[in-house]
Write an enzyme that holds these catalytic residues in place. Structure first.
Site, PDB file in Angstrom:
ATOM      1  N   HIS A 137       3.566   3.748  12.713  1.00 46.68           N
ATOM      2  CA  HIS A 137       2.450   4.549  13.234  1.00 46.68           C
ATOM      3  C   HIS A 137       2.875   5.480  14.370  1.00 46.68           C
ATOM      4  O   HIS A 137       2.017   6.028  15.059  1.00 46.68           O
ATOM      5  CB  HIS A 137       1.282   3.655  13.683  1.00 46.68           C
ATOM      6  CG  HIS A 137       0.622   2.913  12.568  1.00 46.68           C
ATOM      7  ND1 HIS A 137      -0.704   2.536  12.598  1.00 46.68           N
ATOM      8  CD2 HIS A 137       1.081   2.475  11.377  1.00 46.68           C
ATOM      9  CE1 HIS A 137      -1.009   1.893  11.486  1.00 46.68           C
ATOM     10  NE2 HIS A 137       0.073   1.844  10.725  1.00 46.68           N
ATOM     11  N   GLU A 193       4.245  -5.942   4.446  1.00 43.57           N
ATOM     12  CA  GLU A 193       4.008  -5.377   5.778  1.00 43.57           C
ATOM     13  C   GLU A 193       5.247  -5.551   6.663  1.00 43.57           C
ATOM     14  O   GLU A 193       5.981  -6.536   6.539  1.00 43.57           O
ATOM     15  CB  GLU A 193       2.810  -6.057   6.442  1.00 43.57           C
ATOM     16  CG  GLU A 193       1.471  -5.697   5.835  1.00 43.57           C
ATOM     17  CD  GLU A 193       1.099  -4.244   6.049  1.00 43.57           C
ATOM     18  OE1 GLU A 193       1.652  -3.603   6.962  1.00 43.57           O
ATOM     19  OE2 GLU A 193       0.259  -3.735   5.290  1.00 43.57           O
ATOM     20  N   GLU A 241      -5.204   0.861   2.628  1.00 43.75           N
ATOM     21  CA  GLU A 241      -4.932  -0.218   3.575  1.00 43.75           C
ATOM     22  C   GLU A 241      -5.022   0.273   5.003  1.00 43.75           C
ATOM     23  O   GLU A 241      -5.480  -0.451   5.889  1.00 43.75           O
ATOM     24  CB  GLU A 241      -3.546  -0.812   3.312  1.00 43.75           C
ATOM     25  CG  GLU A 241      -3.310  -2.172   3.988  1.00 43.75           C
ATOM     26  CD  GLU A 241      -2.835  -2.078   5.435  1.00 43.75           C
ATOM     27  OE1 GLU A 241      -2.921  -3.083   6.162  1.00 43.75           O
ATOM     28  OE2 GLU A 241      -2.361  -0.997   5.843  1.00 43.75           O
ATOM     29  N   GLU A 242      -4.606   1.501   5.235  1.00 45.67           N
ATOM     30  CA  GLU A 242      -4.614   2.055   6.586  1.00 45.67           C
ATOM     31  C   GLU A 242      -5.992   2.582   6.979  1.00 45.67           C
ATOM     32  O   GLU A 242      -6.205   2.929   8.141  1.00 45.67           O
ATOM     33  CB  GLU A 242      -3.586   3.185   6.705  1.00 45.67           C
ATOM     34  CG  GLU A 242      -2.144   2.776   6.437  1.00 45.67           C
ATOM     35  CD  GLU A 242      -1.561   1.898   7.526  1.00 45.67           C
ATOM     36  OE1 GLU A 242      -2.299   1.485   8.439  1.00 45.67           O
ATOM     37  OE2 GLU A 242      -0.350   1.610   7.454  1.00 45.67           O
ATOM     38  N   HIS A 253       0.832  -1.202   0.000  1.00 46.77           N
ATOM     39  CA  HIS A 253       0.000   0.000   0.000  1.00 46.77           C
ATOM     40  C   HIS A 253       0.864   1.249   0.000  1.00 46.77           C
ATOM     41  O   HIS A 253       1.910   1.308   0.657  1.00 46.77           O
ATOM     42  CB  HIS A 253      -0.959   0.004   1.196  1.00 46.77           C
ATOM     43  CG  HIS A 253      -0.311  -0.048   2.546  1.00 46.77           C
ATOM     44  ND1 HIS A 253       0.046   1.080   3.247  1.00 46.77           N
ATOM     45  CD2 HIS A 253       0.052  -1.096   3.330  1.00 46.77           C
ATOM     46  CE1 HIS A 253       0.587   0.729   4.411  1.00 46.77           C
ATOM     47  NE2 HIS A 253       0.611  -0.585   4.487  1.00 46.77           N
ATOM     48  N   ASP A 257      -0.572   4.236   0.843  1.00 42.89           N
ATOM     49  CA  ASP A 257      -1.114   5.166   1.835  1.00 42.89           C
ATOM     50  C   ASP A 257      -0.415   4.995   3.176  1.00 42.89           C
ATOM     51  O   ASP A 257       0.128   3.931   3.488  1.00 42.89           O
ATOM     52  CB  ASP A 257      -2.628   4.993   1.993  1.00 42.89           C
ATOM     53  CG  ASP A 257      -3.024   3.604   2.468  1.00 42.89           C
ATOM     54  OD1 ASP A 257      -2.471   2.617   1.945  1.00 42.89           O
ATOM     55  OD2 ASP A 257      -3.892   3.483   3.358  1.00 42.89           O
ATOM     56  N   ASP A 295       6.376   1.491   7.084  1.00 45.00           N
ATOM     57  CA  ASP A 295       5.024   0.991   6.789  1.00 45.00           C
ATOM     58  C   ASP A 295       4.363   1.838   5.714  1.00 45.00           C
ATOM     59  O   ASP A 295       3.615   2.737   6.024  1.00 45.00           O
ATOM     60  CB  ASP A 295       4.193   1.010   8.074  1.00 45.00           C
ATOM     61  CG  ASP A 295       2.851   0.319   7.935  1.00 45.00           C
ATOM     62  OD1 ASP A 295       2.638  -0.383   6.925  1.00 45.00           O
ATOM     63  OD2 ASP A 295       2.017   0.487   8.832  1.00 45.00           O
TER      64      ASP A 295
END
Length: 378
Positions: free
Chosen positions: A350, A164, A135-136, A68, A70, A101
């Site tokens: 994150h 991931e 995805e997030e 991903h 995003d 990520d």
């Protein structure tokens, strides 16, 4: 000093503020590189989400990288040591939102494929890329929609690496060869509102629910198995009442989530929860959200290739685990193929000051390239 190909691409991707569901041109960067390698590109836009499917070759097996573009929001900018969308190297680490990520993985995938095709232009099988910008976020217009479109025309991925951040201490120390399923229940138990001084004129739904909720929370749903821990039941949110201390609430809202192993499925969970609630004679509404089934790749050519590829770089085999949350691997697994996750160290994902070790990007690229060699080199 000139940046290596993987570092340069990772920086370019990080510099684009692709907060879910925005792609901010990240996919165009990847598409340009893949077109130069002879990939056929299919852009799939669903609502506010940008996806693309790229494929090189028409033969089996079909191996794909998935990921991903995003990222999660940066949060409070003043808490970052460097601007989150200005990739910066500090003490050998590349800092920026998405570094781990998973823009570092995306860069490693592209460069690994470039190197592999340069050496093996007539490789066996086919290579694909399934990339999304959702995805997030709510994950409703991303990978799942692309998978549905591919399955409708009979184009199924045989083997897939999801990029991931699977690693914990060093890159490649953990490969995720499965994930638990996830299902969420939103329960509303109905009672009769009234004055706390006159409980005989009311029906407190909190009191009525406690035994049932306790039973659900203490149930042994399964014992797990060789690959998965026992199923977990957790209550993240409850609410009731008006805020006044003298009012018996008319409703009690409980949200619960189960992370479940391959010993269970959605239907079994729904049945067992419903039976428990009915046994306690509750007046309730229950809405279910099915977040994904568990998946497991316990054997197969992909797992063998990934384990060997990691060992060739790290001189030790990775641990195979199914821990953690859900990923888009759960959607790809519906195709019936083998799915594993291999990516950077996840210690800073994150978080503010998200970063990835620059050397790990090089190692991850080697791992991806070695996997391709094991699977598709003639």
């Amino acid at each position: 000093m000139t940046d290596s190909p993987v570092l340069a691409l990772a920086k370019d991707l990080i510099s684009r503020q692709s907060v879910t569901p925005e792609d901010a041109g990240c996919q165009d960067l990847m598409i340009e590189r893949l077109k130069a390698l002879g990939f056929e590109i299919e852009v799939m836009v669903f609502e506010d989400t940008t996806n693309f499917w790229a494929r090189r070759g028409n033969e089996a097996p079909l191996f794909a990288f998935a990921g991903h573009t995003d990222v999660v929001p940066a949060g409070k900018l003043e808490q970052w040591d460097t601007p989150p969308f200005e990739p910066t190297i500090i003490d050998g680490y590349l800092h920026g939102r998405g570094a781990a990520d998973m823009k570092g993985s995306l860069a490693a995938m592209v460069v690994a494929v470039e190197r592999f095709i340069a050496e093996h232009p007539d490789h066996k099988g086919s290579i694909g890329f399934l990339i999304t910008s959702d995805e997030e976020g709510p994950f409703i217009n991303g990978t799942v929609r692309v998978v549905e479109a591919l399955m409708e025309r009979g184009e199924n991925i045989d083997m897939c690496i999801v990029g991931e951040p699977s690693s914990t201490e060093i890159v490649g120390d953990v490969v995720k060869n499965g994930r638990r399923g996830s299902i969420t229940g939103d329960l509303t138990v109905k009672g009769t509102q009234g004055h706390v001084a006159y409980p005989h004129l009311a029906n407190n739904p909190v009191h009525a629910s406690l035994l049932a909720i306790h039973e659900l929370a203490t149930t042994e749903w399964d014992k797990g198995n060789d690959y998965f821990p026992p199923t977990s039941f957790q209550i993240p949110n409850v609410s009731a009442g008006t805020g006044a201390s003298n009012v018996i609430p008319g409703e009690f809202n409980v949200q619960f989530n189960l992370r479940f192993s391959t010993e269970l499925n959605n239907d079994t969970i729904v049945q067992r929860v419903t039976e428990t609630l009915d046994k306690h004679d509750l007046n309730y509404d229950l809405h279910w959200t099915f977040n994904g089934d568990p998946f497991l790749t316990d054997t197969g050519a992909l797992l063998d290739a990934v384990v060997a590829a990691v060992a060739e770089v790290n001189n030790t085999k990775p641990a195979l685990l199914t821990t953690g949350g859900t990923s888009d691997g759960r959607f790809i697994a519906r195709m019936g193929g083998q799915v594993v996750e291999l990516g950077p160290v996840n210690a800073t994902i994150h978080k503010v000051n998200e970063c990835v070790k620059v050397d790990d990007l090089e190692k991850l690229t080697d791992m991806y390239e070695n996997t391709l060699k094991h699977l598709l080199a003639k």
